[in-house]
Design an enzyme around this catalytic site. Structure first.
Site, PDB file in Angstrom:
ATOM      1  N   GLY A 143      39.315 -11.365  -6.743  1.00 21.67           N
ATOM      2  CA  GLY A 143      39.643 -11.381  -8.159  1.00 21.67           C
ATOM      3  C   GLY A 143      38.583 -10.781  -9.045  1.00 21.67           C
ATOM      4  CD  GLU A 144      32.471 -10.721  -9.155  1.00 25.35           C
ATOM      5  OE1 GLU A 144      31.403 -10.175  -9.500  1.00 25.35           O
ATOM      6  OE2 GLU A 144      32.512 -11.683  -8.363  1.00 25.35           O
ATOM      7  CB  ALA A 145      36.347  -6.056 -12.091  1.00 29.53           C
ATOM      8  CB  ILE A 148      38.403  -4.840  -6.982  1.00 26.62           C
ATOM      9  CG1 ILE A 148      39.039  -6.220  -6.911  1.00 26.62           C
ATOM     10  CG2 ILE A 148      39.470  -3.764  -6.808  1.00 26.62           C
ATOM     11  CD1 ILE A 148      40.038  -6.482  -8.022  1.00 26.62           C
TER      12      ILE A 148
END
Length: 1208
Positions: A143-145, A148
């Site tokens: 979920g953490e940019a 990703i």
């Protein structure tokens, strides 16, 4: 757990228990008991292993890091990143979300595991969406940019390594991966009402392939596949999250805050707000007519937009008027709260015009533009501005400019209160600044003297009521007299600013802004900074320093977002770096250096260009800046970055070498010397890093060194640069280039194909592809052969041919073909096209050359001659590979021979003979055909042209012709024009004479070359090739005879007098030697009788040639009438020209008579009747020497006499 079970059976037992059943001799009972015990132990150990493995998996699913540590400690997984990656990829039972979280971590081990995990995939020949499907089946994106970003960045690198032809760089795959994921969410999430179309998808991906567009067909096909087939995880994992996948797809993927950067927001509805409002009013009116009014609860927040459209203007007036007129705390607080909520609602509803109206009004109420009028309500307005920035920063967009303008003005007033010197003290360029300060010193107020009264001008400006839109604080900054009361009020107002606190927290909190808002923030800050720096009276760097700060705060954002930020900052730094204010430009470049040093701490993966893009501002500023100091500072900044971050430069090498290349052409010596000093250190000490990851870095390095070879300031720099080019060649030959050979070959091959359409099918089947990188290096050395400095020319020529000679065995035919066509042959383009005395503009060229004539001769006799010989030697050395290029080499030599320049032609003939002497024995019959055809072309192309003796009227030119005197009616101007025409005519005549004399000399050289070649390789010449050569020489002889027997032409040439300095007849030697070689060739054929020899054909040719030669001689040496006393009288006086001509022709006649005697008895007897009249005429002729008479006498006695006796 099938995989786990299989692993258990293959792993060794622990605690020293053997994994195999021991074979023990003994009773059956003892054997059975041992077997039962062994089986029990094995089952127990398997159970223990399984329990520990399950415990580790369970721990991993809660805390991945601790789970991996546990599994390593109990030896259920290896400690290397590759083993951990294999475990995560293949073992079932692991939580896919936790796998994504673990490999997305930035810690060293997790990062290495992620790299190993991604590298374990093979994406060769996969479509891009299929590769993403395969990749995302094994884990769920975290979920953490930032996590990703790291994962997708590595995926893009891996895909491009497996498919090097797919995209220009990994940046394209990186952006497209995000775009594909967003498309997948858009197409398959039921909550998305307005679906993206194929045209939208194509439009959103414009320019992502290094500024170019991906093919529409490719993107459309990608869109169709994603739309029809959703990218999913494995089915067994989907069931767990199915209930959440519909409503929270974006949040699960962690893309809700960054996808708006990848794809621009699609536009609002086509209908305007007015249209919608009118439509709703009509609907309400229609319902009111039909029935009683009914209240409907609003279910869509969008209805709020129409309410605001109707009442925003009255609200703005309601908040503004009381705030401006009242000092009541409650009223002020309520008005400010009204502004706050109005800005929040209009921002959230994307009503830009309305939002900007509220923000602008609130910013004006701060009175920071007119500090003398600041009151408590203005201080409260400032606080509200800060609050709004904190709460609604994600929606402010262009309104950030008003907020940051207030921050800038607040900071300026704060410095004024502290008594700190203004930035203008350091950056102002006004020469009269000191005078103004002295003049204003008497007006410094006591209240400001305590805190550095040097800000008198700023204080005076602050007293004046300024415009909100003015760039300077207080509008007009001209100094004036300040009263004591005004100063006291100003100090009191400035002290009130303490209530606001530290406004710099706005910059620190910028890292909390979403991906789109941070870009808007940066744009606004750059705009405010530009206004500060361009202020004529008070240039400031407050916002510039904040730009560096916020760049630092946001450095860890994903590369996709940071790229958008940097696109804004890059243009800003270039603009400021080229400022006319040198101090500001230096400050900007130093700020850019700080950012670059910080960013270079981040590692760049292969095939990416981000470091290159980050360094581009240095390149652009280097090109545009007119200040020597700035250019020198840029070089020093780049030098510092290289020396301190050499491991991470990667694609940035391109920008750095571009900077040094620009510096190499600089007009200031110090800049050139400094740049070369750094380049020298890089090549000597850091060469392995140059091509470690970037395919074009080697070429950039070569181009940079070539630029330094052209330095006019220091010859040693040029020589050293050529030496480094030799080093580059050696590294290339050793295979010491670390880039991807396949990718490099594609890049260079595309460049070569662009220059040569016929090269499209050229392939390297059995050689390393990186050999294509030879081309720019060799081409650069080739260009140096035109350098006007002899030392540079010689060194470049030496390095070029040493490189080819020493490393040419690595080259295959396509590369050699490229080398000859684009490296070696261009060396001679100048001399083949420029030095041409026969051209119409030759006279003007000689005039322009002037003092450089010596340099031209030096190039001609040294460089050109040596180069041509080296090319020939190179061809001979690598003949087994390059033999298909023989025709092109021969064409080069023929082009030299055909030039109307005796030295050039001589060089060409000498090189031709050199080639034949060294390689002739290697030629087959087809190659010899090319050779003789080339000789024929050279012979025909150098036939002397005597048409110059005719004037424009078709009459023969007479040197003694003088212009007829004209009457007085002719003006002086007309006479001058006639003189000019006469001068041009004489110049053309001299050029034509020079051309003829040159061609005569070349024909003689060709005859000598042909003689030498046929002497050495006489056995290798087939009948066909010998006859082609014979026809070429015979044509030369016929042409020469035609000129020599044209009495009128010869007379006109003699009339020209000393201008021609030619013998009479002019081509006598050419004619004699041509006939001589013809006779020799025919006699050799008669003697050697090679395969396919037809004796009758050759014999007929020889008889005809002998008859022709004797006939021509007799026509010239005919006998005149006898004297009156019947005594013979010889009409050709001794020592006359004709006597000398006959003497010159004598050897050819002797050779002809010997050739006739060499005929066989039957042939001689058959042709005697044809020759006998000629023999009789020869007896009557007057000769120039006794050789002809002796040869004739011998022939009559030895050959003719016996035949006559036999016939009688």
């Amino acid at each position: 757990m099938a995989e786990v079970s299989s692993e258990i059976t293959n792993l060794p037992m622990e605690n020293g228990v053997a994994t195999e059943q021991e074979h023990v001799d003994g009773s059956d009972t003892h054997s059975d008991a041992s077997t039962e015990v062994s089986d029990a132990l094995t089952i127990e150990q398997r159970r223990a292993y399984k329990l520990e493995l399950q415990e580790g998996i369970s721990l991993f699913n809660r805390k991945p890091k601790k789970g991996i540590e546990f599994l390593i400690n109990v030896k259920k997984v290896g400690s290397s990143p590759e083993e951990i990656a294999e475990f995560l990829k293949n073992v079932s039972g692991l939580n896919k979300t936790m796998i994504g979280d673990y490999i997305g971590e930035r810690e060293d081990l997790s990062l290495k595991v992620m790299h190993a995990y991604v590298d374990s995939f093979e994406f060769q020949d996969m479509e891009f969406d299929e590769a993403i499907r395969t990749f995302l089946r094994g884990f769920r994106l975290p979920g953490e940019a930032q996590k990703i970003d790291r994962i997708m960045e590595k995926f893009a690198e891996r895909y491009c390594k497996c498919n090097p032809k797919a995209f220009i760089s990994a940046d394209t795959a990186y952006v497209l991966a995000y775009s594909v994921i967003m498309l997948n969410t858009d197409a398959h999430n039921p909550m998305v009402k307005n679906k993206m179309s194929a045209d939208d998808f194509i439009r959103n991906n414009r320019g992502i392939d290094d500024g170019k567009d991906l093919p529409d067909e490719y993107l459309r096909s990608l869109f169709e596949r994603i739309s029809k087939n959703e990218i999913k995880m494995k089915e067994d994992d989907l069931a767990v999250h199915q209930s959440h996948s519909v409503n929270n797809t974006n949040k699960i993927l962690g893309l809700d805050s960054i996808l708006n950067i990848v794809v621009r927001k699609r536009g609002e509805e086509n209908h305007t707000s007015e249209d919608l409002m009118r439509h709703m009013q009509e609907q309400f009116q229609e319902k009111a007519r039909k029935s009683e009014s009914v209240y409907y609860a609003a279910t869509d927040v969008f209805i709020l937009r129409f309410m605001i459209e109707a009442c925003w203007a009255p609200m703005l007036a309601a908040f503004s008027v009381p705030l401006d007129q009242s000092d009541d705390v409650i009223i002020v607080t309520q008005c400010l709260e009204g502004f706050r909520h109005a800005i929040h609602v209009t921002s959230a509803m994307s009503m830009k015009t309305h939002r900007d109206a509220f923000v602008t009004s609130l910013a004006k109420f701060t009175s920071l533009h007119s500090p003398a009028d600041i009151k408590q309500r203005n201080i409260d307005a400032i606080k509200m501005i800060v609050t709004i920035a904190d709460e609604d920063g994600d929606y402010l967009q262009e309104a950030w400019e008003h907020v940051l303008t207030c921050v800038s003005r607040f900071e300026n007033l704060h410095l004024l209160r502290e008594g700190a010197p203004p930035d203008a003290t350091f950056f102002a360029v006004n020469q009269n600044e000191s005078g103004k300060s002295k003049q204003s010193k008497s007006n410094i107020l006591p209240a400001l003297k305590k805190k550095r009264a040097g800000r008198i001008q700023q204080a005076a400006a602050a007293m004046r009521r300024g415009s909100y839109d003015s760039s300077d604080i207080g509008g007009n900054a001209s100094a004036g007299v300040i009263t004591s009361e005004q100063a006291h009020n100003l100090v009191s107002n400035l002290n009130m600013l303490e209530q606001v606190g530290d406004m710099n927290r706005i910059f620190a909190k910028s890292q909390n802004l979403n991906s789109e808002a941070i870009v808007d923030f940066v744009k606004a800050l750059c705009k405010v900074s530009m206004g500060e720096l361009r202020s004529a009276s008070d240039p400031r760097v407050f916002s510039l320093t904040k730009i560096v700060e916020i760049a630092h705060y946001n450095m860890n954002r994903i590369r996709l977002v940071w790229t958008s930020i940097w696109n804004v900052l890059s243009d800003f730094f270039v603009t400021i770096g080229c400022s006319e204010n040198l101090s500001i430009a230096i400050f900007a470049m130093d700020s850019l250096r700080q950012l670059s040093m910080k960013f270079l701490e981040r590692e760049e993966l292969a095939n990416y260009n981000f470091q290159h893009e980050f360094m581009k501002p240095f390149v652009i500023a280097m090109r545009k800046s007119s200040a020597v100091e700035i250019r020198e500072l840029i070089i020093r900044c780049v030098s510092q970055m290289v020396l301190s971050r050499v491991n991470n430069v990667k694609s940035g090498w391109k920008s750095m070498f571009t900077v040094f290349t620009i510096a190499a052409y600089d007009n200031h010596k110090n800049i050139v010397l400094l740049a070369f000093e750094i380049t020298e250190k890089i090549v000597q000490d850091y060469f392995p890093y140059i091509t470690e990851a970037e395919t074009t870095a080697f070429t950039d390095c070569v181009n940079c060194l070539i630029a330094f070879t052209n330095s006019r300031f220091n010859k040693d720099i040029s020589l050293s640069a050529v030496g480094f080019l030799r080093l580059c060649a050696e590294k290339l030959a050793e295979g010491g280039i670390g880039f991807s050979k396949k990718e490099g070959s594609e890049m260079v091959k595309s460049t070569l194909q662009g220059n040569n359409k016929s090269y499209e099918n050229g392939e390297l089947a059995d050689k390393d592809d990186h050999l294509y990188f030879w081309f720019p290096l060799l081409a650069g050395l080739s260009d140096l052969c035109f350098d006007p400095r002899p030392e540079i020319r010689q060194r470049a020529l030496q390095v070029l041919f040493d490189t080819l000679r020493n490393h040419g065995h690595h080259f295959n035919l396509p590369l050699w073909e490229r080398v000859f066509e684009s490296v070696l042959f261009p060396i001679f383009d100048y001399v083949r096209h420029a030095i041409d005395p026969s051209a119409d503009n030759s006279s003007s060229e000689h005039v322009l050359i002037g003092d450089d004539e010596l340099d031209q001769d030096s190039w001609l006799y040294e460089t050109c001659t040596l180069s041509l010989h080296l090319v020939v030697d190179l061809f001979v050395n690598f003949y087994s590979t390059v033999n298909p290029l023989l025709k092109k080499v021969l064409d080069l030599l023929v082009s030299f021979i055909k030039r109307a320049h005796q030295s050039l032609a001589g060089i060409g003939v000498a090189a031709f003979v050199r080639l034949m002497s060294n390689a002739g024995e290697l030629f087959d019959d087809d190659k010899w055909l090319d050779v003789v055809l080339s000789l024929k072309e050279a012979a025909n192309g150098t036939l002397p042209d005597f048409s110059f003796v005719f004037n424009n009227d078709g009459k023969f030119f007479n040197h003694e012709d003088e212009p007829v005197e004209r009457g007085n009616v002719e003006s002086a101007e007309s006479s001058m024009q006639d003189d000019e025409v006469e001068k041009r005519r004489m110049a053309r005549l001299y050029t034509a004479i020079s051309d003829v004399k040159c061609r005569v000399a070349v024909q003689l050289l060709l005859i000598q070359a042909i003689t030498e070649i046929q002497t050495i390789y006489r056995p290798q010449l087939s009948v066909k090739n010998a006859m082609i050569l014979l026809n070429a020489v015979h044509e030369m002889a016929n042409h020469a005879h035609k000129i020599n027997t044209d009495v009128t032409l010869r007379s006109s040439i003699q009339d020209l007098g000393p201008m021609t300095q030619m013998q009479d007849p002019p081509l006598l030697r050419v004619e004699n030697e041509s006939y001589q070689i013809c006779l020799t060739l025919l006699q050799n054929l008669e003697t050697d009788k090679p395969p396919l020899f037809e004796e009758s054909q050759v014999e007929a040719y020889l008889v005809d040639l002998c008859h022709q030669v004797l006939k021509f001689y007799i026509e010239i040496a005919h006998v005149t009438n006898v004297s009156s006393n019947n005594q013979p009288h010889w009409s050709i006086p001794l020592g006359s020209g004709k006597k000398r001509e006959l003497a010159s022709r004598g050897p050819v006649i002797v050779a002809t008579l010997h050739a006739i005697c060499s005929l066989g008895d039957s042939s001689f007897e058959k042709n005697l009747a044809r020759f006998f009249p000629l023999f009789s005429s020869l007896i009557k002729c007057e000769h120039g020497s006794h050789e002809v008479q002796l040869a004739l006498s011998e022939m009559l006695s030895s050959s003719v006499g016996p035949v006559l006796f036999r016939l009688c």
